[in-house]
Design a protein around this motif. Sequence first.
Motif, PDB file in Angstrom:
ATOM      1  N   LEU A   2      25.355  29.081   4.645  1.00  0.00           N
ATOM      2  CA  LEU A   2      24.154  29.704   3.737  1.00  0.00           C
ATOM      3  C   LEU A   2      24.340  29.294   2.195  1.00  0.00           C
ATOM      4  CD1 LEU A   2      22.717  32.885   5.558  1.00  0.00           C
ATOM      5  CD2 LEU A   2      21.909  30.508   5.608  1.00  0.00           C
ATOM      6  N   ARG A   3      25.815  29.178   1.906  1.00  0.00           N
ATOM      7  CA  ARG A   3      26.199  28.941   0.653  1.00  0.00           C
ATOM      8  C   ARG A   3      25.862  30.088  -0.454  1.00  0.00           C
ATOM      9  NH1 ARG A   3      27.927  23.718   0.157  1.00  0.00           N
ATOM     10  NH2 ARG A   3      27.221  22.392   1.855  1.00  0.00           N
ATOM     11  N   THR A   4      26.148  31.329   0.063  1.00  0.00           N
ATOM     12  CA  THR A   4      25.874  32.534  -0.827  1.00  0.00           C
ATOM     13  C   THR A   4      27.158  32.881  -1.367  1.00  0.00           C
ATOM     14  OG1 THR A   4      26.339  33.977   0.980  1.00  0.00           O
ATOM     15  CG2 THR A   4      23.924  33.331   0.652  1.00  0.00           C
ATOM     16  N   GLY A  53      28.254  35.941  -1.660  1.00  0.00           N
ATOM     17  CA  GLY A  53      29.098  36.864  -1.013  1.00  0.00           C
ATOM     18  C   GLY A  53      28.599  36.784   0.376  1.00  0.00           C
ATOM     19  N   GLU A  54      29.023  37.803   1.148  1.00  0.00           N
ATOM     20  CA  GLU A  54      28.760  37.615   2.804  1.00  0.00           C
ATOM     21  C   GLU A  54      27.043  38.309   2.939  1.00  0.00           C
ATOM     22  OE1 GLU A  54      31.205  39.185   1.247  1.00  0.00           O
ATOM     23  OE2 GLU A  54      32.737  37.806   2.078  1.00  0.00           O
ATOM     24  N   PRO A  55      26.382  37.233   3.505  1.00  0.00           N
ATOM     25  CA  PRO A  55      24.989  37.798   3.486  1.00  0.00           C
ATOM     26  C   PRO A  55      24.693  38.753   4.750  1.00  0.00           C
ATOM     27  CG  PRO A  55      25.243  35.583   4.495  1.00  0.00           C
ATOM     28  CD  PRO A  55      26.950  36.058   3.615  1.00  0.00           C
ATOM     29  N   MET A  56      23.777  39.855   4.608  1.00  0.00           N
ATOM     30  CA  MET A  56      23.670  40.648   5.765  1.00  0.00           C
ATOM     31  C   MET A  56      23.117  40.135   6.865  1.00  0.00           C
ATOM     32  SD  MET A  56      25.528  43.310   4.307  1.00  0.00           S
ATOM     33  CE  MET A  56      26.556  42.354   3.354  1.00  0.00           C
ATOM     34  N   ILE A  57      21.790  39.567   6.716  1.00  0.00           N
ATOM     35  CA  ILE A  57      21.117  39.168   7.827  1.00  0.00           C
ATOM     36  C   ILE A  57      21.681  38.011   8.392  1.00  0.00           C
ATOM     37  CG2 ILE A  57      18.860  38.167   8.584  1.00  0.00           C
ATOM     38  CD1 ILE A  57      17.492  39.950   6.466  1.00  0.00           C
ATOM     39  N   GLY A  58      22.269  37.173   7.566  1.00  0.00           N
ATOM     40  CA  GLY A  58      22.819  35.854   8.240  1.00  0.00           C
ATOM     41  C   GLY A  58      23.974  36.346   9.123  1.00  0.00           C
ATOM     42  N   SER A  59      24.884  37.057   8.587  1.00  0.00           N
ATOM     43  CA  SER A  59      26.194  37.548   9.216  1.00  0.00           C
ATOM     44  C   SER A  59      25.686  38.130  10.754  1.00  0.00           C
ATOM     45  CB  SER A  59      27.045  38.482   8.407  1.00  0.00           C
ATOM     46  OG  SER A  59      27.205  37.825   7.243  1.00  0.00           O
ATOM     47  N   ALA A  60      24.628  38.909  10.462  1.00  0.00           N
ATOM     48  CA  ALA A  60      24.101  39.549  11.830  1.00  0.00           C
ATOM     49  C   ALA A  60      23.722  38.232  12.863  1.00  0.00           C
ATOM     50  CB  ALA A  60      23.137  40.428  11.745  1.00  0.00           C
ATOM     51  N   LEU A  61      23.002  37.414  12.290  1.00  0.00           N
ATOM     52  CA  LEU A  61      22.670  36.420  13.293  1.00  0.00           C
ATOM     53  C   LEU A  61      23.755  35.411  13.593  1.00  0.00           C
ATOM     54  CD1 LEU A  61      19.275  34.982  11.257  1.00  0.00           C
ATOM     55  CD2 LEU A  61      19.386  36.299  13.480  1.00  0.00           C
ATOM     56  N   PHE A  62      24.595  35.229  12.791  1.00  0.00           N
ATOM     57  CA  PHE A  62      25.659  34.551  13.265  1.00  0.00           C
ATOM     58  C   PHE A  62      26.787  35.290  14.341  1.00  0.00           C
ATOM     59  CE2 PHE A  62      25.292  31.177  10.120  1.00  0.00           C
ATOM     60  CZ  PHE A  62      25.725  30.213  10.661  1.00  0.00           C
ATOM     61  N   GLY A  63      26.661  36.626  14.306  1.00  0.00           N
ATOM     62  CA  GLY A  63      27.490  37.346  15.045  1.00  0.00           C
ATOM     63  C   GLY A  63      26.786  37.581  16.457  1.00  0.00           C
ATOM     64  N   ALA A  64      25.510  37.433  16.541  1.00  0.00           N
ATOM     65  CA  ALA A  64      24.550  37.397  17.923  1.00  0.00           C
ATOM     66  C   ALA A  64      24.838  35.902  18.402  1.00  0.00           C
ATOM     67  CB  ALA A  64      23.326  37.466  17.644  1.00  0.00           C
ATOM     68  N   LEU A 110      35.015  39.659  11.880  1.00  0.00           N
ATOM     69  CA  LEU A 110      36.125  38.933  11.200  1.00  0.00           C
ATOM     70  C   LEU A 110      35.420  37.457  10.737  1.00  0.00           C
ATOM     71  CD1 LEU A 110      38.717  38.314   9.632  1.00  0.00           C
ATOM     72  CD2 LEU A 110      39.357  37.286  11.686  1.00  0.00           C
ATOM     73  N   ALA A 111      34.830  36.637  11.689  1.00  0.00           N
ATOM     74  CA  ALA A 111      34.569  35.343  11.541  1.00  0.00           C
ATOM     75  C   ALA A 111      32.975  35.137  11.218  1.00  0.00           C
ATOM     76  CB  ALA A 111      34.711  34.606  13.092  1.00  0.00           C
ATOM     77  N   ALA A 112      32.048  35.714  11.933  1.00  0.00           N
ATOM     78  CA  ALA A 112      30.816  35.706  11.478  1.00  0.00           C
ATOM     79  C   ALA A 112      30.169  35.943   9.882  1.00  0.00           C
ATOM     80  CB  ALA A 112      29.924  36.671  12.192  1.00  0.00           C
ATOM     81  N   PRO A 113      30.732  36.876   9.260  1.00  0.00           N
ATOM     82  CA  PRO A 113      30.323  36.852   7.827  1.00  0.00           C
ATOM     83  C   PRO A 113      30.902  35.432   6.991  1.00  0.00           C
ATOM     84  CG  PRO A 113      31.131  38.854   8.381  1.00  0.00           C
ATOM     85  CD  PRO A 113      31.556  37.971   9.444  1.00  0.00           C
ATOM     86  N   GLN A 114      32.078  35.018   7.420  1.00  0.00           N
ATOM     87  CA  GLN A 114      32.671  33.872   6.866  1.00  0.00           C
ATOM     88  C   GLN A 114      31.856  32.692   7.081  1.00  0.00           C
ATOM     89  OE1 GLN A 114      35.098  34.281   4.264  1.00  0.00           O
ATOM     90  NE2 GLN A 114      34.519  36.530   4.580  1.00  0.00           N
ATOM     91  N   ILE A 115      31.506  32.635   8.294  1.00  0.00           N
ATOM     92  CA  ILE A 115      30.828  31.252   8.703  1.00  0.00           C
ATOM     93  C   ILE A 115      29.587  31.319   8.103  1.00  0.00           C
ATOM     94  CG2 ILE A 115      29.950  30.141  10.549  1.00  0.00           C
ATOM     95  CD1 ILE A 115      32.085  31.244  12.307  1.00  0.00           C
TER      96      ILE A 115
END
Length: 335
Positions: free
Chosen positions: A274-276, A278-289, A264-269
Amino acid sequence: MVLITVALAVLVFVLFCVDITTGDSHIPLGRVLDVLSGGGTRSQRFIILESRMPRAMTAVVVGAALGLAGAITQSILHNPLASPDMLGITSGASLGAVAIIGTGGVSGFAASVGVSLAALLGGLLTALAIYVLAWGRSASGESGATGLRLVLIGIGVNALLVAGINWVITRASLTDASRAQMWLNGSLNSADRDGLLPAAIALAVVLTVATMSARTLAALRLGPETTRVLGVRIQSQQALLLGGSVVAASMATAAAGPIVFVALAAPQIARRVLRTPGEPMIGSALFGALLVVGSDIASRTVFPADVPVGIVTAAVGGPFLLYLLVRMNRKATLS
């Protein structure tokens, strides 16, 4: 944006190394880096590579898979609350896994494969049930499953699945029920290479598919009319990408249990940092990690006793969920 993404990757590696230093006895960071680069004594290599590294790697892979799964669902359904744990996908995977854990199952690699397959089956069946129940006609007369309808039905299905999980635990022996309950808190204590492998493979495949479908995801954010003009088959592409999200979330759940609020939180952060659009795929994965590895470090250093990482993410994710709800309410009021 590229520089920020690279910086996030470096930060994930740093926290990964710090996570390895944390344990019953502290290992200096320099020694960890020495072993990872091929040095160190035999005993140091055993402790770092065989004992502590699988846990740290599991934290990275699970967090990245959950962040990616959340980014896909939120991007397609146009709803920041549309994450696998809110939709009930995680509970479906948990029910499948607990059905194996709660019956004792087998040990070793066979147990890891059995839990992974059961979690995957549970997640896929849950997603299919939610999609079928959410199918209908919109106000404009178009057939499909809208984002809001999926979220609402997912919440109801999630409640039923939680009841099913509790029923399985009550039918299990005391030993198996204790193991299942610890697993349900989202624990990395039992992380090993056997459980890590299916999650890592799922992450690699889904991340590849999501990256190759970046243009499709961008088109799906523009609304159904514009998407059709661009030649995108909405229902088939949604099914493919949402299926990938279910696989990633289910395999992550099988590896470490239901670690809530990360998807829930990683894509929104990531979207805000990253100021994109939509929800960035690679950025969301990195923030999830980052969220899972950071929570794993905090679970063993901040608290007086080692607590499951899922409890830490819940403590952080709860306030973030309230923030999203307040923000959405203010937007609805202003509009």
